[in-house]
Design a protein around this motif. Sequence first.
Motif, mmCIF file in Angstrom:
data_model
loop_
_atom_site.group_PDB
_atom_site.id
_atom_site.type_symbol
_atom_site.label_atom_id
_atom_site.label_comp_id
_atom_site.label_asym_id
_atom_site.label_seq_id
_atom_site.Cartn_x
_atom_site.Cartn_y
_atom_site.Cartn_z
ATOM 1 N N CYS A 500 1.264 -1.155 0.223
ATOM 2 C CA CYS A 500 0.255 -0.428 -0.244
ATOM 3 C C CYS A 500 0.826 0.930 -0.104
ATOM 4 O O CYS A 500 2.017 2.072 1.073
ATOM 5 C CB CYS A 500 -0.554 0.108 1.377
ATOM 6 N N LYS A 502 0.828 5.463 0.478
ATOM 7 C CA LYS A 502 -0.594 6.449 0.592
ATOM 8 C C LYS A 502 0.146 7.680 0.706
ATOM 9 O O LYS A 502 0.569 8.001 1.163
ATOM 10 C CB LYS A 502 -0.586 5.738 2.568
ATOM 11 N N PHE A 512 -4.567 6.486 -1.947
ATOM 12 C CA PHE A 512 -4.679 4.345 -1.097
ATOM 13 C C PHE A 512 -3.660 4.185 -3.180
ATOM 14 O O PHE A 512 -5.382 3.526 -3.578
ATOM 15 C CB PHE A 512 -5.647 3.259 -0.521
ATOM 16 N N VAL A 514 -2.622 -0.019 -4.342
ATOM 17 C CA VAL A 514 -2.369 -1.046 -3.779
ATOM 18 C C VAL A 514 -2.406 -1.753 -5.584
ATOM 19 O O VAL A 514 -3.078 -1.565 -6.567
ATOM 20 C CB VAL A 514 -3.509 -1.494 -2.853
ATOM 21 N N PHE A 529 -2.393 -3.436 4.359
ATOM 22 C CA PHE A 529 -3.349 -2.799 2.901
ATOM 23 C C PHE A 529 -5.125 -2.759 4.478
ATOM 24 O O PHE A 529 -4.857 -1.033 4.772
ATOM 25 C CB PHE A 529 -3.932 -2.633 2.016
#
Length: 674
Positions: A500, A502, A512, A514, A529
């Motif tokens: 992740c 951020k 975020f 991912v 996450f």
Amino acid sequence: MAGIGSVAAAEVMGAVRKLAESKEDEEQLQHPTAFSTGAGGPWRKRIHQKDFFWDQLLLYLASILVALTVLDVSIEFLRGGGVACYTPYDDGNFTRDRAYFVNTYCTNDLPPTELFPVFILAQALLLSAPHLLWKSLFQGYFDYFFNLAEQLDRLRDSSTGEYDPKNTDIVNKLESEFVTNKNGMFRAYVTKMLLQCFVVFSVIPVSESIFRSFDVSFLCPVLSEGSEFPSDWPLDVRVTCVYPAFKIAAVIRIVDYICAIVAISICLYGITWCFYQHTAELGVSEIAMFSFSSALLPQHFVFPHLFNSSDINFTERLRCLYKHRIRNDLDFLIMMLFRSDAGHGRVFKDIQVQKELKHLFDRDHELLHLFINDQMEMDCVNDNEKAQKILKDIQDHFWKSGYVEFADPTSISYHKRIRNPEHLEGFQERFKKSLGSIELERMNGIRNFLYYFVHLAPKNNVAMCISFGSFGTVLELSRAFRSVLSIDFNPFFRNDETRCRKKTYTVNFTTFRVPWDLYSHEAEKELEFDDEVTPCFSRPRREESEPFEKDPEKEINFIIVGPITSKSKLATVNLYLNGLHTAEFISRDAILLAFRPLKIGHRDVMKHFWKYKPPIGQYDHDYHARGPEVELESSDVETVAVGRGTDSACGIQFKCHNTMCIYEFLTYKYTGCS
């Protein structure tokens, strides 16, 4: 001894160079994201500069003309024949020497066709000389551009899902060097093409006016009407002479005319190319504006179809012909880069588009900052409680506004219902002064229609935007909700150290990033996450050891999903939404808005995007059939049906920047457990 020493030194230097290269290869094997393919081998290679194909064809034609000249001269030499004249033998004193004298004399009286090989050679030189001169004049600039361009990484960095920042530095450097008002390189190229065009257009008229006769026989000496024989002419009559080389010259002239006609076509194409649009290589600003206003990836942009009368009118069609043409030396060099190496050219264009998108995103982010700050400073200077109330009023306005065809984002009408109109007098002028050099443009596209659906949310506490590699609509949601979360399931993000990435922004939204196949990896990565996202829905903890406590004021009230391409991981969205449902992070009666484009410009793209449906049992799937979509279709908003039969769908038609699009919007109401 000195020679032996120099050889030994050269061998030592060669060994050191090989050792350095082997170490560099080992580093590339250990770090495959830096200049290497997935197989681990170094992939970066030198870009071999190539001419445009019409320039190459013109050089090939010049080579053919030179070959024809050599052929003509070679045949004449091998045959060993010159001018042969038929001389009378009535005079018994006419000897062989006198016959040789007549042949030699008549050689000087050959028609101008004798110089046709010289004309062919001059034609070849004049056809190739402008290009060779232009290329030698700017070769240093070409080397500078291509030496930097070949350092672009063609693969994204898997640890970030983006291109290496070095790519942006290279593009910035080249843009600063070659985006100028002089444009000498491109103007010289156009001049070169015009000169070549003049040469090939002159070939046939000059040839027809000078080289008129290709008959192998001619009369000697050449006499004008009423003139007498020259004093050095040994005979009393004119003789008939033969020059066999004219037969070959006649064939060469036919070939030359064919080459001239081909060269004319090539030059006309090259001249047209200089002023015609190049949508595959240029048009970066147009692509970025479309992507930003449509919430789609740049590769989904469709340039207007110039020959489709239903797409654009005739005037617009003519304007589009020259809209994305070459305007400066950088555009011209980019076209050369695509010709030499399409892979590096594509990366260069992608970097330019990403830069434009970031500029638009940053500008809109600054607009939001400036608008909120201006409102707070207008009503209160040091009263923080009053400032927070004003911010809440602003967000409530956007939440409850419904569908409005917004104009300039800084206009008073854009914000007229936030507070009383008198309070906003002079707002636009103050706002523009605080913007400085930021350029204002009309906002359109899906961002306008989003507010029609936002007001359906039960509250405006938290909104979530789920996308696949694009910016989504996080900035528009941040105007209406207290907090916004953007989840980007990115196909290029594959970081083994963290699952992740951020980013928290100062206004009110958090992003975020991912992997798009998050739920295909080991469980600890999913938990990583979840640990990043969970605090967004919980009360602040006094100590890190305390468990998270869910905050009812941070429940999700609005979720927007899309667009999801047919190549995206649809299961990832369902699994993530199911996780939010299990954790009870979604408020009752929350709205989920799923959208997809049905048509972009003249292209039907319905089959390229999923018609998303959330998990059954958690959402009311009949909500959109009786609610906002029906109301929207009955309003003055234009709706259009796309497709036929079971593959048909109905969407809303509007413009994303300058491209007419049709989007399908589907709303679902969250019901919790069935």
